[in-house]
Design an enzyme around this catalytic site. Structure first.
Site, PDB file in Angstrom:
ATOM      1  N   ARG A 144       0.852  -1.185   0.000  1.00 45.31           N
ATOM      2  CA  ARG A 144       0.000   0.000   0.000  1.00 45.31           C
ATOM      3  C   ARG A 144       0.890   1.239   0.000  1.00 45.31           C
ATOM      4  O   ARG A 144       2.052   1.192   0.412  1.00 45.31           O
ATOM      5  CB  ARG A 144      -0.901   0.032   1.234  1.00 45.31           C
ATOM      6  CG  ARG A 144      -1.885  -1.135   1.346  1.00 45.31           C
ATOM      7  CD  ARG A 144      -2.714  -0.986   2.617  1.00 45.31           C
ATOM      8  NE  ARG A 144      -3.738  -2.028   2.739  1.00 45.31           N
ATOM      9  CZ  ARG A 144      -3.590  -3.158   3.402  1.00 45.31           C
ATOM     10  NH1 ARG A 144      -2.434  -3.414   4.012  1.00 45.31           N
ATOM     11  NH2 ARG A 144      -4.570  -4.037   3.465  1.00 45.31           N
ATOM     12  N   LYS A 166      -2.828  -2.259   7.652  1.00 42.14           N
ATOM     13  CA  LYS A 166      -3.993  -1.641   8.258  1.00 42.14           C
ATOM     14  C   LYS A 166      -4.284  -2.280   9.609  1.00 42.14           C
ATOM     15  O   LYS A 166      -4.077  -3.475   9.801  1.00 42.14           O
ATOM     16  CB  LYS A 166      -5.212  -1.802   7.350  1.00 42.14           C
ATOM     17  CG  LYS A 166      -5.215  -0.864   6.145  1.00 42.14           C
ATOM     18  CD  LYS A 166      -6.517  -0.978   5.388  1.00 42.14           C
ATOM     19  CE  LYS A 166      -6.580   0.024   4.249  1.00 42.14           C
ATOM     20  NZ  LYS A 166      -7.866  -0.064   3.512  1.00 42.14           N
ATOM     21  N   HIS A 235      -1.875   2.358  -5.885  1.00 38.98           N
ATOM     22  CA  HIS A 235      -2.898   1.322  -5.722  1.00 38.98           C
ATOM     23  C   HIS A 235      -3.046   0.493  -6.999  1.00 38.98           C
ATOM     24  O   HIS A 235      -3.359  -0.699  -6.935  1.00 38.98           O
ATOM     25  CB  HIS A 235      -4.234   1.958  -5.355  1.00 38.98           C
ATOM     26  CG  HIS A 235      -5.287   0.956  -4.979  1.00 38.98           C
ATOM     27  ND1 HIS A 235      -5.204   0.201  -3.833  1.00 38.98           N
ATOM     28  CD2 HIS A 235      -6.420   0.554  -5.600  1.00 38.98           C
ATOM     29  CE1 HIS A 235      -6.251  -0.607  -3.758  1.00 38.98           C
ATOM     30  NE2 HIS A 235      -7.005  -0.417  -4.820  1.00 38.98           N
ATOM     31  N   ARG A 238      -0.433  -2.108  -6.897  1.00 40.52           N
ATOM     32  CA  ARG A 238      -0.814  -3.151  -5.933  1.00 40.52           C
ATOM     33  C   ARG A 238      -1.857  -4.079  -6.546  1.00 40.52           C
ATOM     34  O   ARG A 238      -1.777  -5.305  -6.402  1.00 40.52           O
ATOM     35  CB  ARG A 238      -1.357  -2.481  -4.665  1.00 40.52           C
ATOM     36  CG  ARG A 238      -1.913  -3.436  -3.607  1.00 40.52           C
ATOM     37  CD  ARG A 238      -2.245  -2.636  -2.351  1.00 40.52           C
ATOM     38  NE  ARG A 238      -3.170  -3.306  -1.463  1.00 40.52           N
ATOM     39  CZ  ARG A 238      -2.825  -4.189  -0.517  1.00 40.52           C
ATOM     40  NH1 ARG A 238      -1.559  -4.529  -0.371  1.00 40.52           N
ATOM     41  NH2 ARG A 238      -3.732  -4.726   0.272  1.00 40.52           N
ATOM     42  N   HIS A 261      -4.876  -8.909   3.723  1.00 40.24           N
ATOM     43  CA  HIS A 261      -6.321  -8.808   3.913  1.00 40.24           C
ATOM     44  C   HIS A 261      -6.765  -9.692   5.069  1.00 40.24           C
ATOM     45  O   HIS A 261      -6.389 -10.862   5.141  1.00 40.24           O
ATOM     46  CB  HIS A 261      -7.056  -9.245   2.642  1.00 40.24           C
ATOM     47  CG  HIS A 261      -6.986  -8.233   1.544  1.00 40.24           C
ATOM     48  ND1 HIS A 261      -7.226  -8.534   0.227  1.00 40.24           N
ATOM     49  CD2 HIS A 261      -6.690  -6.904   1.565  1.00 40.24           C
ATOM     50  CE1 HIS A 261      -7.078  -7.443  -0.510  1.00 40.24           C
ATOM     51  NE2 HIS A 261      -6.760  -6.452   0.270  1.00 40.24           N
ATOM     52  N   TYR A 270     -11.038  -7.686  -4.598  1.00 43.29           N
ATOM     53  CA  TYR A 270      -9.903  -6.869  -4.988  1.00 43.29           C
ATOM     54  C   TYR A 270      -9.203  -7.403  -6.224  1.00 43.29           C
ATOM     55  O   TYR A 270      -8.725  -6.648  -7.066  1.00 43.29           O
ATOM     56  CB  TYR A 270      -8.918  -6.829  -3.815  1.00 43.29           C
ATOM     57  CG  TYR A 270      -7.787  -5.864  -3.977  1.00 43.29           C
ATOM     58  CD1 TYR A 270      -6.622  -6.221  -4.626  1.00 43.29           C
ATOM     59  CD2 TYR A 270      -7.882  -4.576  -3.453  1.00 43.29           C
ATOM     60  CE1 TYR A 270      -5.582  -5.343  -4.758  1.00 43.29           C
ATOM     61  CE2 TYR A 270      -6.841  -3.689  -3.575  1.00 43.29           C
ATOM     62  CZ  TYR A 270      -5.688  -4.079  -4.227  1.00 43.29           C
ATOM     63  OH  TYR A 270      -4.657  -3.194  -4.348  1.00 43.29           O
TER      64      TYR A 270
END
Length: 302
Positions: A144, A166, A235, A238, A261, A270
């Site tokens: 990211r 995250k 992004h 990615r 994730h 995604y």
């Protein structure tokens, strides 16, 4: 309400990323402006009716469904905190709904087009070496933007890189051969440019940590300079990493781990399999899809 919002944001800052914190600060600032205009000066006065009115007013201003959903999420987190603090008896946001956001997946770059872009020779200047290292690492490891910007030299360990994802979740991701070479070319320049107290891996010409906007701008400029016919941003690299890897390996679980994730469903949305590959697999495997089967060539008996 201002003090209540400030206390919530201070608590959030202990475990949320700076990007999440900034987004929640904007969302709650909008709520405070609405509350002030409607005589609401305490979070205890929040209820389903006035929160629905707030979201409706945001929608009438033309706010996109995705932004509206994020705003609702911020309201819900704040309301949950108010419940915990005893300010509210329950969370009134749970009964509110926002329009479903359309699914706009970024289209992955073509493998050959991206390879030509990455293989474009550069002038070996310090900043060119830095930019090449960022490009290669983003695509090699599917990072990211925030993860790339936060990297420090100590996070690199030969063929892998440690990142903080995250929700402050750490993970280790492999670093490909091309990315390793690009990083090795950048490190001597980094040591010469960096200020004495600077710990960032990727730094500006002034020797300071490269910010998110600066990284985005450099990638966009590189795409134009290298003749890439499409817009390039972190992004998208990615997403290309995930899509290309999934098309080759068919291992959704591994891609999930590499992307960091928490839920497999996120990875399924995604990433995407190439349609031609899916169609070929279907034609080869499904008994009713074999168009040239002798059973299909022979008309059914009356």
């Amino acid at each position: 309400m201002s003090a209540q919002v400030d206390a919530f944001l201070a608590s959030l800052a202990r475990h949320a990323s700076s990007a999440t914190l900034d987004a929640y600060r904007r969302d709650l600032a909008a709520l405070q402006a609405f509350a002030q205009a409607h005589g609401i000066d305490d979070a205890a006065q929040l209820n389903m009716a006035n929160l629905r009115a707030f979201l409706s007013s945001e929608r009438s201003r033309g706010m996109a469904a995705r932004s509206l959903a994020r705003r609702r999420s911020a309201l819900s987190r704040f309301a949950e905190d108010c419940v915990t603090q005893g300010i509210l008896a329950d969370n009134p946001v749970t009964l509110l709904r926002t329009p479903k956001a359309p699914s706009h997946l970024p289209r992955p770059l073509d493998v050959d087009v991206l390879a030509r872009c990455l293989d474009t020779p550069h002038d070996q200047s310090p900043l060119a070496c830095r930019d090449q290292a960022m490009l290669e690492l983003l695509y090699s490891s599917g990072l990211r933007l925030a993860e790339l910007a936060a990297l420090e030299p100590g996070d690199l360990d030969q063929q892998r890189v440690r990142v903080m994802g995250k929700g402050a979740k750490p993970r280790q991701v492999p670093v490909g051969r091309r990315a390793q070479a690009a990083l090795a070319a950048w490190m001597p320049h980094r040591h010469m440019l960096a200020k004495a107290d600077e710990t960032a891996l990727f730094i500006s010409q002034r020797g300071q940590r490269l910010g998110h906007r600066a990284i985005q701008k450099r990638l966009s400029q590189l795409a134009v300079a290298r003749g890439l016919p499409e817009h390039l941003h972190p992004h998208r690299l990615r997403h290309s990493f995930a899509s290309h890897l999934l098309e080759s390996s068919q291992d959704l679980r591994a891609v999930q781990e590499l992307l960091g994730h928490a839920n497999l469903s996120t990875t399924q949305v995604y990433t995407r399999l190439d349609w031609q590959h899916l169609a070929a697999s279907y034609d080869a495997a499904h008994p009713r899809a074999r168009r040239h089967s002798k059973y299909l060539d022979t008309p059914p008996e009356a």
